[in-house]
Write a protein that holds these residues in place. Structure first.
Motif, PDB file in Angstrom:
ATOM      1  N   GLU A 117      24.649  77.276 129.032  1.00 18.34           N
ATOM      2  CA  GLU A 117      23.299  77.011 129.545  1.00 18.34           C
ATOM      3  C   GLU A 117      23.356  76.267 130.868  1.00 18.34           C
ATOM      4  O   GLU A 117      24.267  75.479 131.125  1.00 18.34           O
TER       5      GLU A 117
ATOM      6  N   ALA B 104      30.320  90.583 135.406  1.00 16.12           N
ATOM      7  CA  ALA B 104      29.102  90.572 134.596  1.00 16.12           C
ATOM      8  C   ALA B 104      27.993  89.816 135.324  1.00 16.12           C
ATOM      9  O   ALA B 104      26.841  90.263 135.374  1.00 16.12           O
TER      10      ALA B 104
ATOM     11  N   HIS C  27      18.320  77.178 130.598  1.00 13.18           N
ATOM     12  CA  HIS C  27      18.348  78.622 130.823  1.00 13.18           C
ATOM     13  C   HIS C  27      19.685  79.146 130.321  1.00 13.18           C
ATOM     14  O   HIS C  27      20.734  78.656 130.752  1.00 13.18           O
ATOM     15  N   VAL C  28      19.628  80.097 129.397  1.00 13.63           N
ATOM     16  CA  VAL C  28      20.882  80.613 128.834  1.00 13.63           C
ATOM     17  C   VAL C  28      21.507  81.594 129.833  1.00 13.63           C
ATOM     18  O   VAL C  28      20.905  82.597 130.208  1.00 13.63           O
ATOM     19  N   ILE C  29      22.710  81.280 130.273  1.00 17.48           N
ATOM     20  CA  ILE C  29      23.438  82.124 131.230  1.00 17.48           C
ATOM     21  C   ILE C  29      24.147  83.256 130.499  1.00 17.48           C
ATOM     22  O   ILE C  29      24.170  84.396 130.940  1.00 17.48           O
ATOM     23  N   GLU C  30      24.734  82.904 129.382  1.00 15.09           N
ATOM     24  CA  GLU C  30      25.526  83.897 128.641  1.00 15.09           C
ATOM     25  C   GLU C  30      25.729  83.385 127.228  1.00 15.09           C
ATOM     26  O   GLU C  30      25.801  82.172 127.000  1.00 15.09           O
ATOM     27  N   THR C  31      25.805  84.314 126.289  1.00 13.03           N
ATOM     28  CA  THR C  31      26.209  83.928 124.935  1.00 13.03           C
ATOM     29  C   THR C  31      27.612  84.471 124.678  1.00 13.03           C
ATOM     30  O   THR C  31      27.979  85.549 125.152  1.00 13.03           O
ATOM     31  N   LEU C  32      28.374  83.681 123.946  1.00 10.23           N
ATOM     32  CA  LEU C  32      29.763  84.048 123.650  1.00 10.23           C
ATOM     33  C   LEU C  32      29.902  84.204 122.146  1.00 10.23           C
ATOM     34  O   LEU C  32      29.203  83.538 121.383  1.00 10.23           O
ATOM     35  N   HIS C  33      30.798  85.079 121.756  1.00  6.06           N
ATOM     36  CA  HIS C  33      30.880  85.450 120.346  1.00  6.06           C
ATOM     37  C   HIS C  33      32.327  85.385 119.861  1.00  6.06           C
ATOM     38  O   HIS C  33      33.248  85.184 120.671  1.00  6.06           O
TER      39      HIS C  33
ATOM     40  N   LEU D 229      25.223  77.976 118.839  1.00  6.75           N
ATOM     41  CA  LEU D 229      23.998  78.629 118.360  1.00  6.75           C
ATOM     42  C   LEU D 229      24.025  78.808 116.843  1.00  6.75           C
ATOM     43  O   LEU D 229      22.989  78.988 116.206  1.00  6.75           O
TER      44      LEU D 229
ATOM     45  N   GLU E 187      36.089  85.296 121.689  1.00  5.67           N
ATOM     46  CA  GLU E 187      36.098  85.038 123.141  1.00  5.67           C
ATOM     47  C   GLU E 187      36.700  83.674 123.444  1.00  5.67           C
ATOM     48  O   GLU E 187      36.652  82.755 122.628  1.00  5.67           O
TER      49      GLU E 187
ATOM     50  N   GLN F  73      26.522  75.146 124.000  1.00  3.66           N
ATOM     51  CA  GLN F  73      25.863  74.718 122.776  1.00  3.66           C
ATOM     52  C   GLN F  73      26.150  75.711 121.654  1.00  3.66           C
ATOM     53  O   GLN F  73      26.124  76.933 121.874  1.00  3.66           O
TER      54      GLN F  73
ATOM     55  N   ARG G 189      33.916  87.879 133.758  1.00  5.84           N
ATOM     56  CA  ARG G 189      32.649  87.130 133.776  1.00  5.84           C
ATOM     57  C   ARG G 189      31.977  87.258 135.145  1.00  5.84           C
ATOM     58  O   ARG G 189      30.759  87.357 135.244  1.00  5.84           O
TER      59      ARG G 189
END
Lengths: 153, 282
Positions: free
Chosen positions: A61, A140, A70-76, A99, A79, A97, A137
């Motif tokens: 964020e 992206a 503002h969320v820039i990217e989510t990682l799963h 999630l 990763e 953060q 990244r």
């Protein structure tokens, strides 16, 4: 019993790394769990680690003055994140953060630096792998900047 | 010049039939889905095909079909207001008449994908042309192996077909991954480019057929990501957009290298179209 080095060796990020290098990196690793909503790191703080996300989702964020996060990217799962430890000024650029419930491996930055400097081949190999992640990244981010789904101009 | 019949077109290909608007459903601020009633009671098409839609006195535009191919009593199309004609289409009301020519063009090779893994990658309004394919695959779900739907949009407010997405997500025989380019903290889904979802989708690259639809840049990066994962270029299909006007390969407005997008496309194999996309236009 499977060692942490062997587990790391099966991960795509570390795949193909020499076993002796994996042993050294495993000595820099500790388990790190975060509950939902917990802050993993905060922009501006010392970038003292990087993380391999084993399970869960993490949001990177950016907080702008007068605006919400503002969320820039989510990682799963699977990763790796956090490369600010590699470049000056060694400060986090974004907040991270959890999630969901997050299970991760934390790699201590000072330990990685010492390993890199003691063995330049390890340092080169590690840097090569991080560059691939950084380039991915960056590409992206460029696609996001193009706003390709916006109305045709 | 070859007669129309030799071009595989019906003699009426240039004469619009008048369809009445049954319903207009708002999708996004500038996008609607319209249900049209065919004058002869039925309209058949293959997933991926398009029609030339005309508003009397304003003009004609190519619009992809977004409805279920099994529902022949209605022609369903999703339109975004970007020009004079599309803005007029978005402003249509139930009972209005529109001209329809077609369906035209090639279709997604759904039957070729039987017995294989299916990866559907859609970006933005690109989910509309690919929705009939999803309907066709789900209509005979048992004939396919793993099926993944990967969808990317600009923001949570720009997601198309949210009811469908919820329905598809509720199924246990589908992997549905959604991401947006940008979001506030209130959004609990993924944020990032749609191409990254390819890494998370379960599929056997050697036995996968991929359908990719969206902006050209997105399709290019998606195809490259799929190929990096091991999917051969011949098994990747994309849907192209050009200035289609006649719909039957006569006028030449949509010529793209040696092909006409209206007749030879809009659906192409990536192995066929990639060399043409690499040609720099001056």
């Amino acid at each position: 019993m499977t060692t942490l080095a062997e587990i790391l060796g099966t991960h795509p990020f570390f795949f193909g790394m020499r076993p002796e290098h994996l042993d050294i990196i495993a000595r820099c690793a500790t388990p790190a769990d975060f509950g939902t909503g917990k802050t993993i790191f905060t922009a501006g703080d010392e970038a003292d680690a990087c993380y391999l996300l084993l399970d869960g989702d993490v949001a990177l964020e950016l907080v702008a003055p007068g605006q919400g996060p503002h969320v820039i990217e989510t990682l799963h799962s699977g990763e790796i994140f956090g490369w600010s430890w590699l470049v000056e000024p060694y400060r986090w650029m974004f907040d991270a953060q959890a999630l969901t419930e997050v299970r991760a491996i934390r790699f201590d930055a000072k330990c990685l630096w010492a390993a890199k400097e003691a063995d330049p081949q390890l340092g080169f190999d590690l840097l090569r792998r991080f560059v691939a992640v950084i380039v991915d990244r960056m590409q992206a981010a460029r696609m996001q900047l193009m706003d390709i789904y916006g109305a045709p101009r | 010049m070859a007669p129309l019949a030799e071009l595989g077109s019906s003699p009426q290909a240039m004469a619009p039939a008048w369809f009445s608007v049954r319903r207009v459903r708002p999708e996004l601020a500038d996008t609607v889905t319209i249900d049209l009633v065919p004058p002869r009671g039925a309209f058949t098409f293959a997933p991926g095909q398009f029609t030339m839609l005309s508003v009397f006195g304003i003009g004609e535009i190519p619009i992809s079909i977004s409805g279920d191919p099994a529902e022949t009593a209605t022609l369903t199309q999703t339109v975004r207001a970007v020009g004079a004609v599309s803005t007029a289409v978005v402003g249509l009301r139930a009972g209005d008449l529109v001209g329809v020519r077609g369906p035209f063009g090639s279709s997604w090779p759904v039957t070729h994908a039987r017995g294989r893994d299916v990866v559907i990658v859609a970006g933005g309004i690109g989910l509309a042309p690919i929705r009939p394919t999803i309907c066709a695959v789900l209509a005979e779900r048992d004939r396919f192996n793993r099926v993944a739907i990967l969808y990317g949009a600009r923001s949570p407010n720009d997601l198309l077909f949210t009811d469908d997405l919820a329905t598809w997500r509720a199924r246990f025989d589908l992997e549905v991954l959604v991401t947006v380019d940008s979001a506030g903290r209130g959004w609990h889904g993924g944020v990032g480019v749609v191409t990254k979802l390819i890494d998370r989708a379960p599929f056997d690259p050697a036995r996968t057929t991929a359908f990719v639809c969206g902006p050209e840049v997105m399709m290019r990066f998606s195809a490259e990501r799929l190929m990096t994962a091991g999917v051969p270029a011949r098994d990747i299909n994309v849907s192209m957009e050009r200035n289609m006007q006649c719909g039957i390969g006569l006028c030449g407005h949509c010529q793209f290298g040696p092909t006409f997008v209206c007749k030879d496309g809009p659906v192409y194999r990536w192995s066929d179209i990639a060399p043409l996309l690499a040609v720099r236009e001056t």
